[in-house]
Design an enzyme around this catalytic site. Structure first.
Site, short mmCIF file in Angstrom:
data_model
loop_
_atom_site.label_atom_id
_atom_site.label_comp_id
_atom_site.label_asym_id
_atom_site.label_seq_id
_atom_site.Cartn_x
_atom_site.Cartn_y
_atom_site.Cartn_z
N GLU A 295 45.49 60.01 -58.22
CA GLU A 295 45.70 61.31 -57.58
C GLU A 295 44.45 61.73 -56.80
OE1 GLU A 295 48.55 63.77 -57.83
OE2 GLU A 295 47.34 64.09 -56.06
N ASP A 299 44.08 62.20 -52.74
CA ASP A 299 43.75 63.50 -52.15
C ASP A 299 42.50 63.42 -51.27
OD1 ASP A 299 45.84 64.18 -53.74
OD2 ASP A 299 44.71 65.42 -55.16
N SER A 497 52.14 65.34 -53.78
CA SER A 497 50.67 65.34 -53.81
C SER A 497 50.10 64.61 -52.62
CB SER A 497 50.14 64.73 -55.10
OG SER A 497 50.78 63.55 -55.37
N ASP A 538 61.81 70.85 -37.46
CA ASP A 538 62.82 71.17 -38.47
C ASP A 538 63.41 69.87 -39.03
OD1 ASP A 538 64.62 72.53 -40.04
OD2 ASP A 538 66.04 72.92 -38.40
N ILE A 539 63.47 69.78 -40.35
CA ILE A 539 64.06 68.61 -40.99
C ILE A 539 65.47 68.98 -41.44
CG2 ILE A 539 63.81 66.92 -42.87
CD1 ILE A 539 61.49 66.79 -40.87
N GLY A 559 66.87 75.18 -39.51
CA GLY A 559 65.87 76.15 -39.95
C GLY A 559 65.48 75.91 -41.39
N ASP A 561 65.00 75.38 -45.29
CA ASP A 561 65.74 74.92 -46.47
C ASP A 561 64.75 74.74 -47.61
OD1 ASP A 561 64.78 71.96 -46.54
OD2 ASP A 561 65.46 72.24 -44.48
#
Ligand SMILES: *[C@@H]1O[C@H](CO)[C@@H](O)[C@H](O)[C@H]1NC(C)=O
Ligand SMILES: *[C@@H]1O[C@H](CO)[C@@H](O)[C@H](O)[C@H]1NC(C)=O
Ligand SMILES: *[C@@H]1O[C@H](CO)[C@@H](O)[C@H](O)[C@H]1NC(C)=O
Ligand SMILES: *[C@@H]1O[C@H](CO)[C@@H](O)[C@H](O)[C@H]1NC(C)=O
Ligand SMILES: *[C@@H]1O[C@H](CO)[C@@H](O)[C@H](O)[C@H]1NC(C)=O
Ligand SMILES: *[C@@H]1O[C@H](CO)[C@@H](O)[C@H](O)[C@H]1NC(C)=O
Length: 583
Positions: A295, A299, A497, A538-539, A559, A561
Site C-alpha cells: 500500500e 501510494d 487505494s 463522465d463514466i 452524470g 453515480d
C-alpha cells in the site's frame, strides 16, 4: 444522600440553591453502545489504579460559520473563491464558547482533577485519570477488552454519562465507547491483482490526446495515466507545493523500490527523486529489505512518479495499528491542523465502514469537521472510497443486507475517490465502493447531481441505503493493474487505494501551475467538480455489486453515480475550469 435526591428535582429551585453545581449532579447517559464488538472479549474490570489518558471534545463554538466559509472559499462562482482562511481564523470558528470552557473546567476541578487544553483552539481537553476516577467522573464501567486476532487490549466502557448541564457543552469523551478497529485497512495489495504482464516496451507513449497504448488496458503505468488523462510530464517547479501521503498499519514506503520504479517507468525523471518522511507519535519508516508495504509503495510511487517534481511527504503514524484506524485519522488530522502551513493535498488509502452502532457518532463527526478545517485552509483532502462495492469496508452486510457506507468517504468535507478500469472504454471497476451516508446529510453542492441519479433509480434498493445521506464517491480514476515495484520486483496492484494517489498527483500538478501564476491552490475540490462537470469524463458503464445485490449502476443516467462519482480526470479540462488557459 438526601441532598443528592433533592437536587434531582428540577422544580425545587430553592433546594437547588444549596447544591453546589457538581456536588451531586444529575448524570445523563451521553453515549452507549449496544454490546461488545464481535472481535473483542471482556477480560474483566480494569485495575482501579491504571491510568487512562482521556480527551474531552468540547462543542465547537461556530462550526456552522466554518462550514459556510469552507464553501465560500471553495466554490468557483463565489466571490470569496480561493481566499483561504488562516490557521487563526479557522481556530476562531472552532473555539468553544467561554461558557462551555468554564463549565467543563469547573466540573473537572470539582473532582480535584487537572485538566489542560491540548488543541490550539481549546476544543480538546486532556484528562489523565485512574480507572477508578474515570468510573466515578463518568458513571462508567471501564473494563479491559482483548481483540481476538491480535491479542491487543484496550480499556473501554460500554457507556458513560455526563452531568446534564454539561451535555450542551461536551461533544464526547474519548476513548470510551469506541473500540480500536485494527483490521480495517482500506485497500489492499493483491485485490483484483492481475498476473504480472508487464513488458518493458510498454513505457512508450502516444502523442495522441486522451489515448494510451493498448498495453495500458491491463498494465497501468504513469505513462498510461499521462496519456489517458492528458497529465503533463514536464517537471513541476514550485517548491512551495506539497502532497502528503498518509501511512498506517505497518506500511512503509521504500526508497529503493521508488527509485527502481522511476528507472523502469519514469526514465525521464531523476532516479533519486524521493519523498520526505514525517513521523507522528512514533511513526517509523524502516528501509530494511523486505519491510516495504504494498500500500505505502503504491501510494508513494503514484504520487512521486506521477506528479513529476511536486514535493511529496510520507506521514507515518501508529506503526502497529494499536490505537485503531479512527484514532490514527484523528491524530493525523490534528497534527496537520497544528502545523503553521498545511499540505496542499493529502491522500489516504485507508478507511472503515461507517457503522453508527459500532463507532461513536460524535467522534466520526469530529473527525469529519477536522477535515473541513483543513479544507478551509486550502488543503485538498482525498480518501479511497473502499474496495467492496456497496459493501464498502465491511466483510458482510449483516442480516438486513443493507449497503455499508465508508468513512471518511461519507464525510461531506473530503473528496472520495472510486475506481475505473479500461482505457478504450473506461468503466466502473466493480469493487469501487459507493453509496450514501447514514450520518451525514447530503451537502448542497451535490444536491442536483445526486437527486438526478436518485430520480432515475426509483424504488430500486429502497430501504437498503439512506437516500438523504451524503453520496460518495465524488470522482474516480483507474484502479486495476497498476504496476508498482515492491521488494525490488514489478507487480500489479489495484483498488481505490490506487485511484486516490492519482488524483493527488493531478491536483498537485494543477497547484504547481496555479502557484506559478500567483493564483490560489485548488483546495476543497468538491464544489468545483459538481459545479463544472465538464472538467471530468463522465463514466457511464459498470456497477459496484455487493451485499447480494448488483449494486448501483453507472449506466442508468448520465452524470453522477455512486460508483464513479462525477467521473475520471481530464487534466486539460480541469486546467481550463481553473482559469489556467487564460493567462
Ligand atoms: C496498582 O495496584 C496494584 C495492587 O494494589 C499494585 O500491585 C500496582 O503496583 C499498582 N499499580 C500502579 C501503577 O500504581
Ligand atoms: C494470542 O494469544 C494466544 C494465546 O496465548 C496465542 O496462541 C496466539 O498466538 C496469540 N496471537 C497473537 C497474534 O499474538
Ligand atoms: C485535447 O483535445 C481537446 C479537444 O478534443 C483540446 O481542446 C485540447 O487542447 C487537447 N489537449 C492536448 C494536451 O493536446
Ligand atoms: C506557501 O504556501 C502557503 C499556502 O500553502 C502560503 O501560506 C505561504 O505564504 C507560501 N509561502 C511562500 C514563500 O510563498
Ligand atoms: C517483501 O519480502 C518479504 C520477505 O522477503 C515479505 O515478507 C514481504 O511481504 C514482501 N513485501 C512486499 C511488499 O512484497
Ligand atoms: C439517514 O441519514 C440521515 C442524515 O442524512 C440521518 O439523520 C438518519 O438518521 C439516517 N437514517 C437512518 C435510518 O440511518
Amino acid at each position: 444522600m438526601v441532598q443528592a435526591t433533592l437536587c434531582l428535582f428540577p422544580l425545587l429551585t430553592v433546594v437547588q440553591v444549596y447544591c453546589s453545581p457538581f456536588a451531586s449532579p444529575k448524570m445523563h447517559m451521553h453515549e452507549k453502545r449496544s454490546g461488545i464488538p464481535a472481535e473483542f472479549i471482556a477480560m474483566g474490570a480494569a485495575a482501579p489504579n491504571e491510568t487512562l489518558s482521556l480527551r474531552v471534545a468540547l462543542i465547537q463554538g461556530k462550526f456552522s460559520g466554518l462550514e459556510e466559509s469552507l464553501y465560500a472559499v471553495s466554490t468557483p462562482s463565489s466571490p470569496s473563491y480561493g481566499k483561504f482562511l488562516t490557521k487563526e481564523e479557522v481556530e476562531a470558528f472552532v473555539t468553544p464558547s467561554d461558557a462551555a470552557t468554564s463549565a467543563v473546567q469547573a466540573w473537572i476541578k470539582s473532582h480535584n482533577l487537572n485538566v489542560a487544553a491540548v488543541s490550539p483552539a481549546g476544543d480538546w481537553f486532556s484528562l489523565d485519570v485512574t480507572v477508578q476516577q474515570a468510573n466515578e467522573l463518568l458513571s462508567a464501567d471501564f473494563k479491559t477488552y482483548q481483540h481476538h486476532d491480535t491479542n491487543l487490549t484496550a480499556v473501554r466502557t460500554l457507556s458513560y454519562s455526563l452531568p446534564a448541564e454539561l451535555q450542551p457543552h461536551i461533544a464526547f469523551v474519548h476513548p470510551t465507547v469506541s473500540f480500536p478497529r485494527t483490521l480495517s485497512r482500506a485497500s489492499h495489495r493483491g485485490f483484483r491483482q492481475l498476473p504480472n504482464l508487464f513488458v518493458p516496451g510498454a513505457v512508450g507513449h502516444n502523442k495522441k490526446n486522451g489515448t494510451a497504448p493498448d498495453s495500458c488496458e491491463q498494465q497501468v503505468t504513469p505513462v498510461c495515466l499521462q496519456d489517458l488523462y492528458n497529465i503533463p510530464r514536464t517537471p513541476a517547479n514550485q517548491k512551495n507545493n506539497s502532497i502528503a501521503v498518509t501511512g498506517f498499519l505497518n506500511e512503509y514506503a521504500n526508497e529503493a523500490d521508488l527509485s527502481e520504479f522511476l528507472i523502469k517507468f519514469r526514465p525521464d525523471m531523476p532516479a533519486d527523486t524521493t519523498f520526505t518522511f514525517e513521523s507522528i507519535n512514533g511513526g517509523v519508516n524502516p528501509q530494511g529489505s523486505g519491510t516495504a508495504g504494498g500500500e505505502a509503495n503504491l501510494d508513494v510511487q503514484y504520487t512521486v512518479g506521477l506528479s513529476t517534481g511536486v514535493p511529496v511527504q510520507f506521514i507515518s503514524e501508529d506503526p502497529n495499528g494499536e490505537k485503531g484506524i479512527l484514532d490514527d485519522f484523528l491524530a493525523t488530522v490534528q497534527f496537520l491542523l497544528n502545523e503553521p502551513t498545511t499540505p496542499n493535498v493529502v491522500t489516504t488509502s485507508y478507511g472503515l465502514s461507517e457503522t453508527s452502532d459500532e463507532e461513536s457518532v460524535p467522534l466520526l463527526i469530529n473527525i469529519c469537521n477536522a477535515f473541513a478545517q483543513l479544507g478551509a485552509r486550502g488543503t485538498t483532502v482525498l480518501f479511497a472510497s473502499g474496495d467492496g462495492g456497496v459493501a464498502g469496508y465491511s466483510d458482510d452486510c449483516g442480516s438486513d443486507s443493507n449497503f455499508s457506507p465508508s468513512f471518511p468517504s461519507s464525510c461531506p468535507f473530503v473528496t472520495s475517490v472510486g475506481s475505473t478500469t479500461g482505457i478504450k472504454q473506461e468503466q466502473a471497476a466493480s469493487f469501487s465502493s459507493g453509496g450514501f451516508s447514514n450520518i451525514f446529510p447530503r451537502p448542497s453542492y451535490q444536491e442536483k447531481a445526486v437527486s438526478n441519479y436518485l430520480d432515475s433509480l426509483g424504488d430500486t434498493y429502497s430501504g437498503r441505503f439512506n437516500a438523504s445521506g451524503r453520496a460518495f464517491p465524488d470522482v474516480s480514476a483507474l484502479g486495476i493493474g497498476l504496476q508498482i515495484v515492491a521488494n525490488g520486483s514489478i507487480e500489479a496492484i489495484g483498488g481505490t487505494s490506487a485511484s486516490s494517489p492519482i488524483w493527488a498527483s493531478i491536483v498537485g500538478l494543477l497547484n504547481d501551475e496555479l502557484i506559478g501564476k500567483g493564483m490560489p491552490v485548488v483546495g476543497f475540490l468538491n464544489p468545483l467538480i459538481y459545479e463544472h462537470p465538464e472538467a471530468l469524463k463522465d463514466i457511464t458503464l459498470g456497477s459496484n455489486p455487493g451485499c447480494g445485490s448488483d449494486g448501483f449502476s453507472a449506466a442508468i443516467v448520465p452524470g453522477y453515480d455512486p460508483v464513479t462519482g462525477m467521473g475520471s480526470p481530464r487534466y486539460d479540462r480541469l486546467r481550463a475550469v481553473l482559469g489556467l488557459d487564460e493567462s
